[in-house]
Design an enzyme around this catalytic site. Structure first.
Site, PDB file in Angstrom:
ATOM      1  N   TRP A  91       0.855  -1.190   0.000  1.00 12.45           N
ATOM      2  CA  TRP A  91       0.000   0.000   0.000  1.00 12.45           C
ATOM      3  C   TRP A  91       0.890   1.240   0.000  1.00 12.45           C
ATOM      4  CZ3 TRP A  91       0.721   3.427   3.964  1.00 12.45           C
ATOM      5  CH2 TRP A  91       1.286   2.960   5.150  1.00 12.45           C
ATOM      6  N   GLU A 134       7.296   7.965  14.086  1.00 10.80           N
ATOM      7  CA  GLU A 134       7.512   7.346  12.782  1.00 10.80           C
ATOM      8  C   GLU A 134       8.387   8.223  11.882  1.00 10.80           C
ATOM      9  OE1 GLU A 134       6.626   4.397  11.860  1.00 10.80           O
ATOM     10  OE2 GLU A 134       5.129   3.793  13.328  1.00 10.80           O
ATOM     11  N   GLU A 172       8.716   1.228   6.394  1.00 10.71           N
ATOM     12  CA  GLU A 172       8.345   2.079   7.526  1.00 10.71           C
ATOM     13  C   GLU A 172       8.150   3.538   7.110  1.00 10.71           C
ATOM     14  OE1 GLU A 172       8.168   1.664  11.036  1.00 10.71           O
ATOM     15  OE2 GLU A 172       8.087  -0.512  10.823  1.00 10.71           O
ATOM     16  N   HIS A 175       4.684   5.064   6.818  1.00 12.56           N
ATOM     17  CA  HIS A 175       3.856   5.302   8.003  1.00 12.56           C
ATOM     18  C   HIS A 175       3.823   6.784   8.365  1.00 12.56           C
ATOM     19  CE1 HIS A 175       4.880   0.904   9.348  1.00 12.56           C
ATOM     20  NE2 HIS A 175       4.245   0.964   8.202  1.00 12.56           N
ATOM     21  N   GLU A 225       8.917  -3.075  17.884  1.00  5.82           N
ATOM     22  CA  GLU A 225       7.930  -3.335  16.832  1.00  5.82           C
ATOM     23  C   GLU A 225       6.625  -3.842  17.452  1.00  5.82           C
ATOM     24  OE1 GLU A 225       9.132  -3.012  12.826  1.00  5.82           O
ATOM     25  OE2 GLU A 225       9.044  -1.605  14.478  1.00  5.82           O
ATOM     26  N   THR A 228       4.911  -0.669  18.878  1.00  7.63           N
ATOM     27  CA  THR A 228       4.243   0.181  17.882  1.00  7.63           C
ATOM     28  C   THR A 228       3.010  -0.510  17.314  1.00  7.63           C
ATOM     29  OG1 THR A 228       5.864  -0.599  16.246  1.00  7.63           O
ATOM     30  CG2 THR A 228       6.267   1.539  17.244  1.00  7.63           C
ATOM     31  N   ASP A 257       1.601  -3.621   9.461  1.00  5.12           N
ATOM     32  CA  ASP A 257       3.004  -3.577   9.040  1.00  5.12           C
ATOM     33  C   ASP A 257       3.928  -3.832  10.226  1.00  5.12           C
ATOM     34  OD1 ASP A 257       2.735  -3.144   6.348  1.00  5.12           O
ATOM     35  OD2 ASP A 257       3.554  -1.119   6.348  1.00  5.12           O
ATOM     36  N   GLU A 258       3.639  -3.161  11.344  1.00  4.22           N
ATOM     37  CA  GLU A 258       4.485  -3.312  12.526  1.00  4.22           C
ATOM     38  C   GLU A 258       4.478  -4.757  13.016  1.00  4.22           C
ATOM     39  OE1 GLU A 258       6.315  -0.943  13.172  1.00  4.22           O
ATOM     40  OE2 GLU A 258       5.324   0.964  12.820  1.00  4.22           O
ATOM     41  N   HIS A 261       6.769  -6.800  10.786  1.00  3.30           N
ATOM     42  CA  HIS A 261       8.175  -6.517  11.097  1.00  3.30           C
ATOM     43  C   HIS A 261       8.580  -7.128  12.438  1.00  3.30           C
ATOM     44  CE1 HIS A 261       7.765  -2.753   8.335  1.00  3.30           C
ATOM     45  NE2 HIS A 261       7.931  -3.867   7.665  1.00  3.30           N
TER      46      HIS A 261
END
Length: 392
Positions: A91, A134, A172, A175, A225, A228, A257-258, A261
């Site tokens: 995205w 971020e 990242e 974000h 991670e 977050t 996403d976090e 990761h």
């Protein structure tokens, strides 16, 4: 443990006054004035954070352990790089924002601004704090590139570790871009103050006390991670409660996403526990004794010397990120790495194992006592929201 040195706010250097020159009062006076001016100038360094920074131990990992990470190159390629997504399948911030080339752009922005009116100021303090965290991404890539044995030696190295660091950074990066643009469009925040805070924070860096050691560094990133993921997940939940489903979708997407990761970093540490259980256990205990500092702990806006503490207090009160979450993350990692059943060899590692496996309940008990004694917190102004007051 690293030596801890406390520095006065905004002062990072102590100058020794010149010895008086009895034969030349004029020279003595000039020297004193220059020394005084130098001290004042030092105290106003533009990126010197207004809080304690530890004197870090550096390159604490013995050379033979650097070889472990070089030997894990192929393993990292097959087990860590798989957690990255191809750019064309990722995205992008524009997927969630009004299209500036569309004829309906102004109407979409107006709808966004109408939704934002229903969200209280304290939520925006948390969302801005998360966004600023971020946006300090250059600092985090720099931190990863301090780690011995896994750093990107050339800036375009083709080792698995270097590819991971650059691609992780690239993922990242979206974000902060997305949250920044969204907050800009709401009209609810003071963008100039936010931009100043970001500049101060990147200039100040961070102080995670990871000692150039990937053992410590990857334990830190595993924890962060997860933190977050929790924080963005909670801001998503609150946005939904306030009726902004688009903002909830944004925060939830970032949280996902976090989480991905986090999976990669925890897998690295899991492998280290398999290869070197004693050394990894000692590293985990070391990081927890130091306490995991948040990446943006040197946050400053040019006005509030305790900005990070105030932002954290609001996040604690709203349930965005709390002391309970800290304990939950620790407990999660203990279970994730199966540490209670891990076989370690040395007595020191066994003591470290007992420490980390029993720490989470102790943190919860201390937090419960603190909450029981807590008094009504004050209201203070935040420059991010045009100095409107928010309860801590």
């Amino acid at each position: 443990m690293a030596l801890r040195v406390t520095l006065p706010p905004k002062i990072s250097l102590v100058l020794t006054p010149p010895k008086p020159n009895l034969g030349s009062p004029r020279v003595s006076m000039t020297s004193a004035i220059r020394a005084s001016a130098a001290k004042i100038e030092t105290s106003k360094k533009p990126f010197c954070p207004p809080r304690e920074v530890h004197v870090q131990v550096t390159h604490s990992m013995p050379p033979q352990k650097v070889e472990i990470f070089r030997a894990l190159e192929d393993w990292a390629e097959n087990n860590i790089l798989v957690h990255l997504k191809p750019v064309e399948k990722c995205w992008q911030p524009q997927d969630f924002l009004p299209d500036p080339s569309s004829d309906g752009f102004y109407e979409e922005v107006q709808e966004l601004r109408e939704r934002s009116k229903e969200i209280p100021d304290d939520y925006y303090v948390c969302l801005v704090g998360d966004m600023i965290t971020e946006e300090a991404l250059p600092t985090y890539q720099t931190m990863l590139n301090t780690l011995d044995g896994v750093r990107d030696e050339t800036g375009a190295s083709l080792t698995s570790w270097a590819i991971w660091t650059r691609a992780w950074t690239a993922e990242e990066n979206r974000h902060g871009d997305l949250l920044n643009k969204y907050l800009y469009l709401t009209g609810r925040v003071n963008m100039k103050q936010i931009e100043k805070t970001i500049q101060y924070l990147i200039g100040s860096g961070m102080d995670p006390r990871t000692e150039n050691s990937p053992y410590l560094g990857f334990i830190y990133t595993s924890f962060q991670e997860r933190a977050t993921f929790v924080s963005h997940g909670n801001t998503a939940r609150h946005a939904k409660e306030y009726g902004d489903l688009k903002l909830a979708q944004i925060c939830g997407t970032i949280a996902a996403d976090e989480k991905r990761h986090e999976t990669a970093y925890t897998k690295i540490v899991e492998k280290l526990f398999e290869i070197d259980p004693d050394g990894t256990m000692l590293a985990f205990a070391d990081m927890m004794k130091k306490k995991i500092s948040m990446p943006a702990h040197l946050m400053y806006d040019g006005h509030d010397d305790n900005l990070f503490e105030h932002f954290s207090a609001v996040a604690q009160r709203l349930g965005v990120y709390t002391a309970k979450d800290y304990a939950d993350i620790l407990e999660f990692l203990v279970v994730r790495w199966n540490l209670e059943k891990l076989s370690v060899l040395s007595g020191e590692a066994s003591q470290a194992q007992d420490f980390v496996c029993t720490l989470a309940p102790r943190i919860r008990r201390l937090e419960e006592r603190a909450q029981g004694k807590a008094k009504q917190s004050p209201r203070i102004p935040f420059s991010w929201i045009n100095y409107r007051e928010v309860q801590l």
